[in-house]
Structures are given as C-alpha cells and as structure tokens.
Scaffold this motif. Structure first.
Motif, PDB file in Angstrom:
ATOM      1  N   GLU A 248       0.811  -1.214   0.000  1.00 18.49           N
ATOM      2  CA  GLU A 248       0.000   0.000   0.000  1.00 18.49           C
ATOM      3  C   GLU A 248       0.847   1.267   0.000  1.00 18.49           C
ATOM      4  N   THR A 249       2.149   1.112  -0.223  1.00 16.24           N
ATOM      5  CA  THR A 249       3.025   2.282  -0.276  1.00 16.24           C
ATOM      6  C   THR A 249       2.936   2.960  -1.640  1.00 16.24           C
ATOM      7  N   ASP A 250       3.539   4.136  -1.727  1.00 11.43           N
ATOM      8  CA  ASP A 250       3.380   4.967  -2.934  1.00 11.43           C
ATOM      9  C   ASP A 250       4.012   4.357  -4.180  1.00 11.43           C
ATOM     10  N   GLU A 251       4.998   3.436  -4.023  1.00 17.68           N
ATOM     11  CA  GLU A 251       5.642   2.835  -5.192  1.00 17.68           C
ATOM     12  C   GLU A 251       4.944   1.564  -5.665  1.00 17.68           C
ATOM     13  N   HIS A 283       4.454  -8.401  -8.461  1.00 15.86           N
ATOM     14  CA  HIS A 283       5.085  -9.034  -9.612  1.00 15.86           C
ATOM     15  C   HIS A 283       5.286  -8.063 -10.767  1.00 15.86           C
ATOM     16  N   VAL A 284       4.352  -7.149 -10.971  1.00 12.92           N
ATOM     17  CA  VAL A 284       4.517  -6.174 -12.054  1.00 12.92           C
ATOM     18  C   VAL A 284       5.747  -5.320 -11.805  1.00 12.92           C
ATOM     19  N   ARG A 285       5.895  -4.847 -10.566  1.00 12.64           N
ATOM     20  CA  ARG A 285       7.068  -4.022 -10.257  1.00 12.64           C
ATOM     21  C   ARG A 285       8.352  -4.829 -10.401  1.00 12.64           C
ATOM     22  N   LEU A 330      -0.807  -1.907 -16.615  1.00 10.06           N
ATOM     23  CA  LEU A 330      -0.088  -2.053 -15.351  1.00 10.06           C
ATOM     24  C   LEU A 330       1.384  -1.643 -15.446  1.00 10.06           C
ATOM     25  N   PHE A 331       2.033  -1.947 -16.559  1.00 11.43           N
ATOM     26  CA  PHE A 331       3.458  -1.611 -16.686  1.00 11.43           C
ATOM     27  C   PHE A 331       3.703  -0.103 -16.655  1.00 11.43           C
ATOM     28  N   PRO A 332       2.981   0.701 -17.454  1.00 11.34           N
ATOM     29  CA  PRO A 332       3.190   2.157 -17.373  1.00 11.34           C
ATOM     30  C   PRO A 332       2.869   2.710 -15.991  1.00 11.34           C
ATOM     31  N   THR A 333       1.883   2.126 -15.315  1.00  9.90           N
ATOM     32  CA  THR A 333       1.540   2.585 -13.969  1.00  9.90           C
ATOM     33  C   THR A 333       2.695   2.352 -13.013  1.00  9.90           C
ATOM     34  N   SER A 334       3.289   1.163 -13.082  1.00  8.72           N
ATOM     35  CA  SER A 334       4.416   0.861 -12.206  1.00  8.72           C
ATOM     36  C   SER A 334       5.620   1.724 -12.547  1.00  8.72           C
ATOM     37  N   ALA A 337       5.247   5.073 -10.986  1.00  7.97           N
ATOM     38  CA  ALA A 337       5.422   5.044  -9.535  1.00  7.97           C
ATOM     39  C   ALA A 337       6.889   4.923  -9.139  1.00  7.97           C
ATOM     40  N   MET A 338       7.677   4.193  -9.937  1.00  4.88           N
ATOM     41  CA  MET A 338       9.080   3.958  -9.609  1.00  4.88           C
ATOM     42  C   MET A 338      10.014   5.028 -10.166  1.00  4.88           C
ATOM     43  N   GLU A 339       9.518   5.812 -11.092  1.00  2.00           N
ATOM     44  CA  GLU A 339      10.366   6.779 -11.796  1.00  2.00           C
ATOM     45  C   GLU A 339      11.047   7.798 -10.887  1.00  2.00           C
ATOM     46  N   PRO A 340      10.395   8.301  -9.820  1.00  5.00           N
ATOM     47  CA  PRO A 340      11.106   9.249  -8.950  1.00  5.00           C
ATOM     48  C   PRO A 340      12.391   8.674  -8.358  1.00  5.00           C
TER      49      PRO A 340
END
Length: 894
Positions: A248-251, A283-285, A330-334, A337-340
């Motif tokens: 449930e974290t931001d990433e 798993h997506v991340r 799902l991939f663009p969403t992850s 989230a990880m880009e920062p």
C-alpha cells in the motif's frame, strides 16, 4: 513521506558522515551461484572479504534486490515481496559496532523536520546475539530502555548471505506497531506486531558450507572487521506512510488501483481477492525492474523467473475477472510510480514494455487453451478418486509440454479446485525430456545433402529480410521447418530439435568469425522455441537451429523472434575490439600483419594474423595500450554500404580469399577512418562502450600464422579485478608497494636458489657420510647376498641418490652377490627408491627392476629399469621403511 524521499534522507545522512554514496548495482548478480542480487551487501562482498580495495572505507547505497524463494508467500503477509530495496551503510575496516549503532539510532529518532525519520524511541526494540554483551551495552548508552533489548540465538541473530561469504553476529531494530497488531513482549513474543526495519551486521567472520542458519562452517576471522547494515526501504515506507503493508506504499499501490479499475473489484473487500491484487502489484514491479536491467522472458535461469512473474500476474488478473490484456495498463503505472527513484527506467521502457506485452499475448493464448485441458484433467481426477483426487503427472506434463502451462500454475489452479497434482511423476517426465534435449542441444549438421536447402530456397518469393542491425526482436512468419531425417515438414510438436526459416529475422547467423545470436521464438499459437544456433548452410538462407520445448509449430504461423540482448551486446563489443586489435597490430608490425581468421564471442575474442615470427612482449603491450587509448577516445563506429571498388579505394581492409558482392558494407572506426574493414557483423556505436581489452596470450598456430586471445568488456574487467586482487595480496604478503614487487620477487628467487643450492649440498654431504657405514654393514653380513639397504630420509636431487647407490655398489666389489637399495624423499616430497645389483647378484636371478617394482607398489606407485639399476616411486612416504624392509627380504631370497 514518499519512498524516494526516505531513501534520499538515508543517503544524505551517511554522505554527511563521510560515506561515499554509490548507485545501485544491477539486479543481475555478479555471483555465478545466484541469479539475482539477493541482498544489499552483495556488490560489496569483494570489499568485505578484502579481495578488492574499496574506493572509500565508508560507503552507502540503496540497492535493488530480488528474491523469489518465497514467491508463494507474496501477498499473504505484510513482509514478503520479490523486489525490494535495501538501504545500507558499510564500513570496511573503519568504524565498527559503536558508530554503527549510534548512526542507526540517531537517524531513526531525529525528528523529520531536522532530517531524520522521527520514530518514537519508546517504540523501538533491539535484538542482540547471545554472546554480544558489548552491543547491548552500546544500545543502553544511546538511551535505549534495557527492557527493549532482547537476546536471540544464531537462528535469528547471526547473519550470512545464505551462501559463502562474510558473516557475523547482528543486532536488529524493530518497531512496535501497537496492541492492535499482536501481543506485548517484544520481537521474541510477536514479530507481526514488532516489525524489523534495520539489521546491523558486525562482520567478524568468513563463512562457507552454509546449509542453514545454524548449520554453517566458520572459515576464520576476516582480516578487517566490517560493518554491513541493511534497512528495508519498503518496510520503512509503509510504517512512515501509515499503511498496513508494503503493497500500500506509494511505489506499489498505484498498480493495485489500476488493477481495481481493470477488474471492477475493490481492494479490501475480499481477503482471497486481496491476495491476488497484492501478487499483481508485487510481480509487475519486479518484472519491470528485472527487465530494465536487461533480462528477457525465457525458459532458463533469470528469464524463467521473469516469465513466471509475468504469468502469475496474468493468471491473478484472470482470477480477478480480467480476460483482456493487462500489462499495457499495469506496466506504465508501475513505471510512473518507480520513476522518482529510478529515472533511468524511461531510457529502456519502450523496448521493455514491448517485450512484456508480447509475452502476455502469447501466454493469454496458452492460458485459454490450457484451462480447458486442466479442467478436463481435474474432473477426471475427481471422478476417479473423489475427495483424494490427484491430477496425473502425465496430464501435468502434457499441459506443460504441449500448451506451455508452467507446473507452478497447474499446482495453483488445481489447488484452487481442491485437487492435488502428482508432481513427482511430472518431474520425472521433465528430467527425461531434458536429458534427451541436452544430448542433441547444439548438434550441428555435417555432410548434409545441401540440395534440401537449395530446393527450399527456390520456393522463396523474396529474399529473407535480416533486421538484426537495427531490431533486436521482430514479428515474422514461419516459412519452413526442417527436421532431421524428414527434410521439410509442415508442422512439428515438441519436444523436438528442428530448423526454422523465417521471412524476416533479427538473428545474426554465424559468419565472419562472429558467433551466432541465441534467443527465443514464440508462436502466436503458444509454441516456444529456444534458438541455440543460426547458420547459413547456403548463401542467403538463414536457418535457426532450435529446440521446440512447448507446443506445436506450424508453417505459416506468426511468431515473435527475440535475440538474447546480453549475448548480442557482448559479442558486438568483441567484434569491434577485433577490428581495433587488427589495426593496432598493423600499426606496430606493418601492413603484412593481415587477418587470417577470428572468433568473436561474448566477452572474448580470438584474432589470427599472418606473421612469420613471435612478436616481442613489448610489441604486444604496445598493441594493447594503443587499443585501450583509442577506447578512451570513444571513437564513433559507423557503417555504410558502397561499391566494392569504392571501399577498396577508401583503404578498407578485407579478408584474403573471401568472396564479396558488388555492394559491400564498410565498418569505420573514427571520423577519420582510423580503422576501415569490409564487415557484415554487428558492432557497438562508440568504442567507449567496449570498456577495456586485455591481451591474454599470443602464440603460433601454424607456419606463418599467429593467434591473439583477448578478453573484452566484462571479461577484461573481471581479469583486471583478479589481477588487482592478486597484486594487493602479494603487496601485503611481501610488505612492498606494487611497483617494488618485481624487485622483491627477484630478490626472493635469488635467495631461494641459493637456499636450494645449499640444501642440495647438505643432502649430498649426508649421503656421502652414510656410505662407509652402508659398506661396513654389508661386508659384515654373513648372508649369501650382501644387501646394503636404508631409508635415508630427505635426499634432495635424485641424481645424488643415484650416485650414492652406484658408489656403494662399486665399493662392495664383485666377490659376493650385492644389492644396494636406498630410499627416501625427493626435493618435491615424493617417496623414491633406487636399486643397483652387481654381476654376481644378477647371475642368481636378482634383478633391480623386479625389486623396485615390489617396493614401489608398497609406496602406492610404480617403477622399473634394467637388471643392474632401476628406480621407482609412489605417493605414500609413510611406508618407506616398510618398502625398504620388503625389498631387503626379497633380495635375501636370492
């Protein structure tokens, strides 16, 4: 506080305390025994072990990690995730326990508005190793309540990587989440309420043979005490963000939200469905991060782990009610989230996402067909066995082999229906298949009737389109399938070794010394092919030699053809390096040093050239230095097609005896054309990407032809690392600077030579001194055969032993039968024996060779020689006395 900010504060804190902050290493582990980087300290093992000198003795990082051993627990707990990030601070022989404990406590308890994490000191608990009273005292000095310091044993508070490497006692920091999460009593009482967030490892030891947390071998103490700490970023994030778990974290949570929108379900309403949501988010991340480090789906190693993550994601979304493609959402969403934390994800996202989407398309077709077959198998099992229903291993194997259904998915889906699977039988069938495949895996055709290929080529409407200069993967159509013994066939069902011809391909066929690409071909019908080799049996016909591992391949089928990117990149570096070595050799030796062959393989090259004598070491050093100088210039590599005559006019090199067409491809290195060659291979676009080149050897392979072997890129870095470690070890042992080593070694060799000379003289003197007694004892004997036998111990050179044996025989004369047998230990610690007989003994049938063979057998060896003199030896010096006694008894028999 965002996860990226938590990481930044950690790194900023340790940078302020004189730590060198380094970026995360790749998820692809440098350790050949593990697929991925499984712990934050893995990249630092060479420093922790003292094998390499760190750039600084204090370092810190936020390391990407992947562990999949607990993949079945993902989503079921708040703690398990396949991808995670470890914040770590390290000391290599610098600070130790006191500073490590202080740094951790200060950062955790400093208020957030002052740069810390703001944890309430009253909610922190510490565990310490049984014997570590020192750590407990230091925690008390920081102000920790003694009641919050607990003692645990090796099972919990002795840390290793799970394999060979550094290890030692540790102290773990826990956060009390409150009574709503469990009972009081600290981590010993409840590790659900009390969550570990930071592990401080005090590395004293090197360990190996790690069978479990308590069953391991401590090799010894490390030369320098080290600090290795790991703070789980995801755990810090969910605690500091007030969330219930890492998902449930931001990433991570944005992927759950995207899955909610796709499925129409709400996270938090059904625990069984919540597990699926969390599996998807994790798993997506993980798949995104693994693919961004260069891994692609396959049936082996890292690629298989990645494929399993993607397929579990797709299956979980199917259970959530989504039948359509999910990864394009799902991939663009992850990624967003990880880009920062990882802005570099943008650089490869197009290629990564296209590969993932292609994998999903193929698997969704497999899933659709396989589910029906599995349902039939489940129903059959229920009808046959009722409550104890078991899907047969044969059915599970058919699902895997024909429909591409992973056994893990079969197990999960069968379990959802209350049915077990005969996994043991499945594994047995898989082992049989692998053994068959392995026997024929890389078999190349020899003495094949090439008319089969000629006939096929005549059916082609247009030439095969090679895309490999620009595309690493491509959609293609299967034009032909060749099967040994059958020729061209319309379809094949796996497992089978086949040759496949496509209308277009990114796969480079072996040519010009460059090894072929490897990779994978996936058909839209679910067939999976591992490409082991690519050849051109006849001109312009590209043939993929494959193992069809899953499904049925049919002519006319659409496929996705993807090469192994890591292998291609490594070979490209080697090929460009080969051109550079060729040019540098010509600069040093002259234009007569022309190419006679080459092999460009991952991380290494072999270059054959015409030259009549061995180049000096100085010449080869100059070649290596010249190439590496040009690498630092980062010359551009360009290709251009032109007429053959125009290319030769430009000075392009070409292989003698090679046939070229009217239009050729010219590969140039440097804007001024420092190197120009006719070449159809693949190359890097700038030579700086090669990294480094080390020439390992230069030798003759035939009359007038020399060979250079070199390592390139990662191969060169690994070689240099080993050399550096060796020089460091020698410097330490000899107490000398690296530039003094040659002089120091020469001096030691001179001393050693003089010592050997003196030792040999001493042994020879001892042997000479023993001669009178040997003669005296033999002459005093009343036996019919005079035997002079003795274990002389260490005797130095065998020549001295031989001379002594012959001297004793000479002094005993010819009046009586004489046998002289001396044994001992040579300069290289081998037990040896020498025997001489005189003419009178030989007339009695006593032969030196026979006596030596008997004695040598006792020593665990062999020997022989002539009747008058023989020698032998063995391996067991402890039996020298026994061997001499046996020989003496045999000689006395006459």
């Amino acid at each position: 506080m965002r996860t990226s900010e938590i990481a930044k504060r950690y790194l900023d804190y340790f940078a302020a305390h004189d730590h060198l902050v380094v970026p995360s290493a790749s998820l692809i582990s440098p350790n050949p025994t593990t697929l991925f980087t499984i712990a934050g300290m893995v990249p630092f093992i060479p420093y922790l072990m003292g094998e390499q000198t760190p750039p600084k003795h204090r370092m810190a990082s936020n390391q990407k990690c992947v562990r999949t051993l607990d993949i079945d627990e993902v989503g079921k707990t708040t703690r398990h995730g396949t991808f995670f990030q470890m914040l770590g601070n390290f000391s290599f022989g610098d600070y130790f326990k006191e500073e490590a404990i202080h740094y951790a406590y200060e950062l955790l308890t400093t208020p957030q508005d002052k740069g810390g994490y703001g944890f309430d000191p009253e909610k922190l608990w510490m565990t310490t190793f049984t014997d570590d009273e020192e750590a407990r005292s230091m925690w008390k000095n920081e102000g920790v309540d003694p009641e919050h310091i607990q003692i645990m044993g090796m099972e919990d508070n002795f840390w290793t990587t799970g394999g060979p490497g550094p290890g030692g006692p540790c102290s773990e920091i826990y956060v009390d989440r409150g009574p709503a999460f469990g009972k009081e009593g600290g981590p010993i009482a409840d590790e659900n309420r009390y969550i570990e967030i930071w592990d401080l490892v005090f590395e004293n030891y090197e360990v190996d043979n790690v069978k479990s947390k308590t069953d391991l071998h401590i090799v010894g103490e490390l030369e320098h005490k080290n600090i290795d700490t790991g703070a789980g970023l995801e755990r810090l994030a969910y605690l500091m963000q007030g969330k219930g778990n890492i998902y449930e974290t931001d990433e991570v949570y944005p992927v759950i939200q995207a899955a909610e929108q796709l499925s129409g379900r709400k996270y938090g309403e059904d625990e069984a469905m919540d597990v699926k949501f969390r599996v998807v988010a994790d798993h997506v991340r993980s798949a995104l991060m693994i693919m961004s480090d260069g891994v692609r789906p396959s049936n082996n190693g890292r690629g298989y782990v990645l494929r399993r993550l993607l397929r579990r994601t797709i299956e979980a979304m199917r259970v959530l009610g989504v039948e359509d493609a999910v990864l394009p959402t799902l991939f663009p969403t992850s990624k967003a989230a990880m880009e920062p934390s990882y802005p570099e994800l943008n650089d490869t996202f197009h290629e990564v996402s296209e590969s993932a989407y292609g994998e999903e398309d193929a698997f969704r077709r497999t899933l659709s067909a396989g589910i029906d077959i599995l349902d039939v198998a489940v129903n059959k099992a229920k009808q046959e066995s009722g409550a104890n229903a078991v899907v047969s291993g044969d059915d599970a194997f058919k699902l895997h082999d024909t429909y591409g259904f992973p056994i893990e998915l079969t197990l999960e889906m069968a379990a959802d229906q209350g049915v077990k699977v005969d996994e043991a039988k499945f594994r047995e069938l898989m082992a049989e298949q692998k053994n068959r495949a392995r026997a024929d895996a890389l078999k190349k055709r020899h003495n094949v009737d090439l008319s089969v290929y000629d006939d096929f080529k005549k059916t082609l409407a247009k030439p095969i389109d090679f895309l490999g200069y620009t595309d690493m993967s491509a959609r293609a159509t299967v034009l032909g399938i060749m099967q040994e013994g059958k020729g061209s066939v319309p379809a094949v069902t796996g497992p089978a070794n086949i040759e496949v011809i496509l209308d277009r391909t990114p796969f480079y066929a072996e040519a010009g010394g460059q090894l072929a690409d490897q990779g994978e071909i996936l058909s839209d019908d679910g067939a999976v092919l591992e490409v082991d080799d690519v050849q051109k049996p006849i001109k312009d016909l590209i043939v993929h030699q494959c193992r069809l591992t899953e499904g049925t391949l049919v002519v006319g089928t659409q496929v996705n053809a993807s090469i192994d990117l890591a292998r291609r990149g490594a070979i490209a570096r080697s090929h460009t390096a080969t051109h550079m070595v060729h040019k540098a050799l010509r600069e040093e030796l002259g234009p007569q040093a022309t190419q006679r062959g080459s092999e460009d393989a991952p991380n290494r090259l072999r270059f054959d050239f015409q030259w009549s004598s061995a180049p000096t070491k100085q010449v080869m050093s100059a070649v290596e230095e010249r190439v590496n100088d040009r690498l630092r210039d980062n010359l551009a590599v360009t290709t251009k097609e032109m007429k053959f005559d125009d290319a030769i006019a430009l000075g392009a090199m070409h292989l003698f005896g090679e046939k070229y067409g009217d239009i050729v491809r010219v590969v140039s290195i440097g804007e001024d054309g420092w190197s120009r060659e006719l070449c159809g291979g693949t190359h890097v676009d700038h030579v700086g990407k090669i990294g480094a080149i080390n020439i390992m050897s230069e030798s003759s392979i035939g009359s007038g032809v020399r060979r250079v072997d070199a390592v390139v890129g990662a191969g060169a870095y690994e070689f240099n690392a080993r050399e550096h470690a060796l020089v460091s070890q020698l410097s330490d042992k000899l107490n000398a600077r690296p530039d003094e080593l040659a002089e120091r070694v020469n001096a030691l060799l001179a001393k050693l030579k003089e010592s050997d000379r003196r030792l040999a003289a001493m042994y020879e003197g001892q042997l000479s001194a023993a001669i009178p007694e040997l003669v005296r004892n033999a002459e005093a004997s009343t036996a019919p055969v005079k035997v002079a036998a003795k274990n002389v111990g260490h005797f130095g050179s065998f020549d001295a032993l031989r001379k002594t044996v012959l001297d004793v025989r000479s002094r005993l004369g010819e009046e009586s039968p004489v046998v002289v047998a001396l044994a001992g230990v040579s300069a290289d610690d081998k037990p040896m024996v020498a025997v001489a007989t005189n003419e009178a003994a030989r007339k009695l049938g006593i032969k030196a060779g026979d006596l030596v063979r008997g004695a040598s057998k006792i020593l665990g060896g062999g020997g022989g020689g002539k009747p008058d003199f023989a020698q032998g030896g063995g391996a067991d010096a402890s039996k020298l006395d026994e061997a001499v006694s046996a020989l003496e008894r045999e000689a006395l028999k006459g």
